[in-house]
Design an enzyme around this catalytic site. Structure first.
Site, PDB file in Angstrom:
ATOM      1  CB  SER A 113      -9.402  -6.108   9.838  1.00  0.00           C
ATOM      2  OG  SER A 113      -9.142  -5.333   8.694  1.00  0.00           O
ATOM      3  CG  HIS A 143      -2.058  -1.028   1.073  1.00  0.00           C
ATOM      4  ND1 HIS A 143      -2.848  -1.419   2.125  1.00  0.00           N
ATOM      5  CD2 HIS A 143      -2.488  -1.752   0.005  1.00  0.00           C
ATOM      6  CE1 HIS A 143      -3.705  -2.342   1.721  1.00  0.00           C
ATOM      7  NE2 HIS A 143      -3.516  -2.560   0.443  1.00  0.00           N
TER       8      HIS A 143
HETATM    9  C1  BJW Z   1      -3.820  -6.328  16.634  1.00  0.00           C
HETATM   10  C2  BJW Z   1      -3.296  -5.460  17.611  1.00  0.00           C
HETATM   11  C3  BJW Z   1      -2.161  -5.919  18.313  1.00  0.00           C
HETATM   12  C4  BJW Z   1      -4.985  -4.493  16.719  1.00  0.00           C
HETATM   13  N1  BJW Z   1      -1.639  -7.141  18.028  1.00  0.00           N
HETATM   14  N2  BJW Z   1      -3.288  -7.527  16.383  1.00  0.00           N
HETATM   15  C5  BJW Z   1     -16.101  -4.938  -2.695  1.00  0.00           C
HETATM   16  C6  BJW Z   1     -15.625  -6.240  -2.683  1.00  0.00           C
HETATM   17  C7  BJW Z   1     -14.271  -6.507  -2.892  1.00  0.00           C
HETATM   18  C8  BJW Z   1     -13.356  -5.486  -3.076  1.00  0.00           C
HETATM   19  C9  BJW Z   1     -13.830  -4.200  -3.066  1.00  0.00           C
HETATM   20  C10 BJW Z   1     -15.186  -3.933  -2.896  1.00  0.00           C
HETATM   21  N3  BJW Z   1     -15.343  -2.597  -2.951  1.00  0.00           N
HETATM   22  C11 BJW Z   1     -14.125  -2.016  -3.142  1.00  0.00           C
HETATM   23  C12 BJW Z   1     -13.200  -2.998  -3.216  1.00  0.00           C
HETATM   24  C13 BJW Z   1     -11.751  -2.823  -3.385  1.00  0.00           C
HETATM   25  C14 BJW Z   1     -11.097  -2.240  -2.138  1.00  0.00           C
HETATM   26  C15 BJW Z   1     -11.506  -3.015  -0.893  1.00  0.00           C
HETATM   27  O1  BJW Z   1     -10.960  -4.057  -0.568  1.00  0.00           O
HETATM   28  N4  BJW Z   1     -12.451  -2.514  -0.120  1.00  0.00           N
HETATM   29  C16 BJW Z   1     -12.905  -3.245   1.074  1.00  0.00           C
HETATM   30  C17 BJW Z   1     -13.057  -2.284   2.252  1.00  0.00           C
HETATM   31  C18 BJW Z   1     -14.127  -4.040   0.715  1.00  0.00           C
HETATM   32  N5  BJW Z   1      -9.683  -2.385  -2.370  1.00  0.00           N
HETATM   33  C19 BJW Z   1      -9.012  -1.534  -3.101  1.00  0.00           C
HETATM   34  O2  BJW Z   1      -9.538  -0.558  -3.597  1.00  0.00           O
HETATM   35  C20 BJW Z   1      -7.554  -1.865  -3.340  1.00  0.00           C
HETATM   36  N6  BJW Z   1      -7.322  -1.857  -4.735  1.00  0.00           N
HETATM   37  C21 BJW Z   1      -7.838  -2.793  -5.522  1.00  0.00           C
HETATM   38  O3  BJW Z   1      -8.460  -3.748  -5.075  1.00  0.00           O
HETATM   39  O4  BJW Z   1      -7.643  -2.569  -6.863  1.00  0.00           O
HETATM   40  C22 BJW Z   1      -8.484  -3.299  -7.783  1.00  0.00           C
HETATM   41  C23 BJW Z   1      -9.914  -2.780  -7.630  1.00  0.00           C
HETATM   42  C24 BJW Z   1     -10.168  -1.435  -7.680  1.00  0.00           C
HETATM   43  C25 BJW Z   1     -11.492  -0.962  -7.542  1.00  0.00           C
HETATM   44  C26 BJW Z   1     -12.551  -1.843  -7.321  1.00  0.00           C
HETATM   45  C27 BJW Z   1     -12.274  -3.225  -7.260  1.00  0.00           C
HETATM   46  C28 BJW Z   1     -10.944  -3.683  -7.422  1.00  0.00           C
HETATM   47  C29 BJW Z   1      -6.673  -0.808  -2.698  1.00  0.00           C
HETATM   48  C30 BJW Z   1      -6.751  -0.855  -1.221  1.00  0.00           C
HETATM   49  C31 BJW Z   1      -5.964   0.274  -0.598  1.00  0.00           C
HETATM   50  C32 BJW Z   1      -6.138   0.279   0.896  1.00  0.00           C
HETATM   51  N7  BJW Z   1      -5.651   1.460   1.424  1.00  0.00           N
HETATM   52  C33 BJW Z   1      -5.728   1.653   2.864  1.00  0.00           C
HETATM   53  C34 BJW Z   1      -5.583   3.125   3.229  1.00  0.00           C
HETATM   54  C35 BJW Z   1      -4.390   3.770   2.688  1.00  0.00           C
HETATM   55  C36 BJW Z   1      -4.372   5.136   3.267  1.00  0.00           C
HETATM   56  C37 BJW Z   1      -3.223   5.294   4.220  1.00  0.00           C
HETATM   57  O5  BJW Z   1      -2.780   4.392   4.936  1.00  0.00           O
HETATM   58  O6  BJW Z   1      -2.801   6.409   4.249  1.00  0.00           O
HETATM   59  O7  BJW Z   1      -4.742   0.849   3.497  1.00  0.00           O
HETATM   60  S1  BJW Z   1      -7.233   1.158   3.620  1.00  0.00           S
HETATM   61  C38 BJW Z   1      -6.523   0.651   5.119  1.00  0.00           C
HETATM   62  O8  BJW Z   1      -6.894  -0.729   5.274  1.00  0.00           O
HETATM   63  C39 BJW Z   1      -5.001   0.709   4.899  1.00  0.00           C
HETATM   64  C40 BJW Z   1      -4.606  -0.651   5.402  1.00  0.00           C
HETATM   65  O9  BJW Z   1      -3.361  -1.029   4.848  1.00  0.00           O
HETATM   66  C41 BJW Z   1      -5.746  -1.531   5.007  1.00  0.00           C
HETATM   67  C42 BJW Z   1      -5.843  -2.813   5.778  1.00  0.00           C
HETATM   68  O10 BJW Z   1      -6.098  -2.566   7.124  1.00  0.00           O
HETATM   69  P1  BJW Z   1      -5.418  -3.473   8.240  1.00  0.00           P
HETATM   70  O11 BJW Z   1      -3.963  -3.354   8.175  1.00  0.00           O
HETATM   71  O12 BJW Z   1      -5.996  -4.814   8.192  1.00  0.00           O
HETATM   72  O13 BJW Z   1      -5.865  -2.683   9.574  1.00  0.00           O
HETATM   73  P2  BJW Z   1      -7.249  -2.732  10.361  1.00  0.00           P
HETATM   74  O14 BJW Z   1      -7.303  -1.517  11.209  1.00  0.00           O
HETATM   75  O15 BJW Z   1      -8.390  -3.013   9.482  1.00  0.00           O
HETATM   76  O16 BJW Z   1      -7.098  -4.017  11.296  1.00  0.00           O
HETATM   77  C43 BJW Z   1      -6.171  -4.055  12.356  1.00  0.00           C
HETATM   78  C44 BJW Z   1      -6.149  -5.497  12.875  1.00  0.00           C
HETATM   79  O17 BJW Z   1      -5.128  -5.585  13.843  1.00  0.00           O
HETATM   80  C45 BJW Z   1      -7.456  -5.924  13.558  1.00  0.00           C
HETATM   81  O18 BJW Z   1      -7.795  -7.219  13.114  1.00  0.00           O
HETATM   82  C46 BJW Z   1      -7.101  -5.943  15.050  1.00  0.00           C
HETATM   83  O19 BJW Z   1      -7.790  -6.969  15.776  1.00  0.00           O
HETATM   84  C47 BJW Z   1      -5.627  -6.232  14.998  1.00  0.00           C
HETATM   85  N8  BJW Z   1      -4.852  -5.685  16.120  1.00  0.00           N
HETATM   86  N9  BJW Z   1      -4.021  -4.322  17.663  1.00  0.00           N
HETATM   87  C48 BJW Z   1      -2.206  -7.892  17.109  1.00  0.00           C
HETATM   88  N10 BJW Z   1      -1.572  -5.156  19.308  1.00  0.00           N
END
Ligand code: BJW
Ligand code: ZN
Length: 246
Positions: free
Chosen positions: A195, A125
């Site tokens: 997540s 990302h």
């Molecule tokens: C602990 C803890 C501790 C806490 N110890 N554990 C419908 C269906 C399917 C796909 C899509 C859809 N609609 C749209 C899409 C595509 C979209 C997507 O997936 N959306 C979903 C929300 C459904 N994806 C995209 O757009 C991606 N591109 C793509 O797919 O291109 C092709 C495409 C384009 C268009 C349409 C369809 C396909 C790009 C994704 C970019 C994500 N960007 C972000 C933000 C960037 C901004 C920034 O950072 O400045 O990246 S979103 C945000 O979420 C960030 C993260 O990297 C990402 C993942 O989050 P992560 O790391 O999992 O964090 P959290 O907070 O969610 O979870 C934390 C976890 O830690 C939890 O489980 C806690 O329990 C745990 N935890 N403390 C251990 N101490």
């Protein structure tokens, strides 16, 4: 199998494996003080992703988006890698010495894995310490805190944006190629602190599993991955990762 036996068995597998791929998310940096996105204290509770983390939001109001990134750069600048980041860097060195293979795929943009000494890192990302020109595409490192707004390109003077993958944008082809190669060739996939709802990372566990990997999840909570993986342990990354890799 009891929890203790299951932990011991997982520890052994990791100690014996020669090809390990790791996928991390915001939970691994939560113990360093970097806010996660979802959950009770997550960024998306106070900010709308649509207003800040999409190309449309940036086109509408680059100043607002940059102000949000300046705030986050300030937060992240004061953080340090924790015991989980450090244990993963040690695992990479251990595998290097044994002629093994290691790849760390991270969704995090904070750069803390690199600060901890991990080298084979794919930041799918992007990275909050890099900027990219909206016109010529030049990517440059920039560690200014705060960064003077609005920043412009040193080559063509057009507007710079964060070198981060926003919703609706595709990941870099080279990163995807490295990622799928690592998922399809590993003995063990270790998934830490994500997540598991953002694509394409949400689909990585089944890819590795279909290719024959043993998949382990470490997270504070259960996730959509939990039912798919071979082993899931609940706890803090800073405790679980060093314990499993010591
Ligand atoms: C602990 C803890 C501790 C806490 N110890 N554990 C419908 C269906 C399917 C796909 C899509 C859809 N609609 C749209 C899409 C595509 C979209 C997507 O997936 N959306 C979903 C929300 C459904 N994806 C995209 O757009 C991606 N591109 C793509 O797919 O291109 C092709 C495409 C384009 C268009 C349409 C369809 C396909 C790009 C994704 C970019 C994500 N960007 C972000 C933000 C960037 C901004 C920034 O950072 O400045 O990246 S979103 C945000 O979420 C960030 C993260 O990297 C990402 C993942 O989050 P992560 O790391 O999992 O964090 P959290 O907070 O969610 O979870 C934390 C976890 O830690 C939890 O489980 C806690 O329990 C745990 N935890 N403390 C251990 N101490
Ligand atoms: Zn330029």
């Amino acid at each position: 199998m009891s929890i203790d036996q299951s932990f011991e068995d997982t520890y052994r597998r990791l100690a014996d494996a020669l090809t390990v791929t790791v996928l991390t998310g915001a939970g691994v940096s939560a113990d360093s003080g970097v806010p996660t996105f979802r959950g009770p204290d997550g960024l998306w509770n106070n900010f709308r992703a649509e207003d800040l983390a999409t190309p449309e939001a940036f086109a509408r109001d680059p100043q607002l988006v940059w102000e949000w990134y300046n705030w986050r750069r300030g937060l992240i600048a004061s953080t340090r890698p924790n015991a989980a980041h450090q244990a993963l860097a040690r695992l990479e060195r251990r595998l290097d010495q044994r002629g093994g293979r290691f790849r760390l795929i991270t969704q995090n943009v904070d750069g803390l894995h690199l600060s901890a000494g991990s080298r084979r890192v794919t930041e799918i990302h992007g990275n909050i310490w890099k900027v990219r020109c909206t016109a010529c595409g030049l990517v440059a490192e920039n560690r200014d805190v705060p960064l003077r707004l609005l920043p412009t390109c040193s080559r063509c003077r057009e507007l710079l944006r964060p070198h981060i993958v926003w919703f609706g944008e595709t990941l870099a082809a080279e990163d995807l190629r490295d990622t799928y190669a690592a998922l399809e060739s590993c003995e063990i996939l270790l998934i830490i602190g994500t997540s598991g709802i953002v694509y394409p990372a949400a689909s990585f566990a089944p890819v590795a599993k279909s290719a024959g990997a043993y998949v382990i999840e470490l997270n504070l909570e259960t996730t959509p991955y939990t039912g798919v993986v071979d082993r899931s342990f609940q706890g803090r990354a800073k405790d679980l990762v060093p314990a499993l890799l010591k």
